[in-house]
Design an enzyme around this catalytic site. Sequence first.
Site, short mmCIF file in Angstrom:
data_model
loop_
_atom_site.label_atom_id
_atom_site.label_comp_id
_atom_site.label_asym_id
_atom_site.label_seq_id
_atom_site.Cartn_x
_atom_site.Cartn_y
_atom_site.Cartn_z
N HIS A 70 -2.92 -20.51 -39.99
CA HIS A 70 -4.15 -21.21 -40.39
C HIS A 70 -4.88 -20.40 -41.46
CE1 HIS A 70 -4.25 -24.20 -36.98
NE2 HIS A 70 -3.26 -23.38 -36.63
N ASP A 83 -11.42 -25.46 -40.58
CA ASP A 83 -10.15 -25.82 -39.98
C ASP A 83 -10.41 -26.96 -39.00
OD1 ASP A 83 -7.85 -25.81 -38.20
OD2 ASP A 83 -7.34 -23.90 -39.13
#
Length: 411
Positions: A18, A108
């Site tokens: 990520h 995110d």
Amino acid sequence: MENQRGHVIVLPYPAQGHINPLLQFAKRLASKGLEATFATTHYTVKSIQATTVGVEPISDGFDEGGFKQAPSVKAYLESFKTVGSRTLAEIIVKYKDSDSPVCCIVYDSLLIWALDVARQFGIYGAAMLTNSASVCSMYWQINQAILEKFGCLNKIDWVFCNSFEELEDELVKAMLGLWPLVMIGPMVPSAYLDQQIAGDSAYGASLWKQTGDECIRWLDKKPENSVVYVSFGSMTDIAAKQAEQIALGLKASNKSFLWVIKDNENKLPVEFVNSIGETGLVVTWCNQLEVLAHQAVGCFITHCGWNSILEGLSLGVPMVAVPQWSDQPTNAKFVEEVWKIGVRVRKDENGIVIGEELKMCVNEVMDGEKSKEIKRNASKWRELAKKAVSVGGSSDRNIDEFVAKMLKAEG
Ligand code: UDP
């Protein structure tokens, strides 16, 4: 106050797969004139190297050891939501009266609470998807359990996806009007795509210790397209039984191999380790991009994590797909059936890929009947990926539109 610079906070979930694309996106925005601040947890902030992007720590409530310290996933996410919201808000307050107040949070998509923080301050909120757009829309449509993650995607200002329009064209058309979907990828450092964007020649984040240039020195001695690179990413620990079968398959394939196995203690058969010699190199972590970009690498045995897929595809490396869980089986299907840049292994009744199967797949991709077509397709997608991020390409244009909006936004 008119904000002349446009200041965006980029907030990753603190895991390798990520952090990489989100840090890369922050660098890309900075290269286009925005001020970008990468806000990540105390535990991961130490590993971030960025010159063009500001870095600010936020807290998940586990500052010493991160996720590993938490008693459970649930406890970790709850703590991150509570403490993270508070510390994220503190960063926004810190810049409030500066000449570059924050005007947007790009978060995110796992961290949905960041949208509440954005709304609390009356600034833009944008979610970044770290899976492919196809996988995300599938989850959105069919899976109630993870609806929460996608529930707000029709309410926010932008949904950025680390992918490019040409790669998932049907899906982009299908989602028109449903999500404010913007394809901005692949978020692979520009140097690997024959571009030069300031401050963006590497991801600049490694949560694991790398093995210096040992891998590259070893690859330098190998002929072009001769080496099989094997990696299962940062999260998957393969079982000893599976490691043993991979070892058998690699040996039987008669190819040189570079194998990243994070936790290899007692997993590899002793006779295999003793017989490797110059044919193979086993390491616990490497700079994957450098390895994939090396001309000696001719095949990537991958667990099909989305970053690994994008990296392999952008560098034109044919793949053997060995998916494990989550979005990986879907990614593997695309590799084999849609983009046709590799083959997918078949598992036995116990979910193991046996050595003979792996050997057949490696040989198919590197020298078999399908290999010519696979190599042709891999080159085609490499060129399309490069085109998407180069000046005037689809992703580059999409980022420009966002940047133009930010430069006009009120902080
Ligand atoms: N990676 C790396 N070195 C390794 C293995 C992986 O740098 O030895 C990087 C890889 O380049 C990718 C990320 O770690 O950017 C893994 O992300 P991915 O989505 O492929 O898989 P995950 O780790 O999330 O399962």
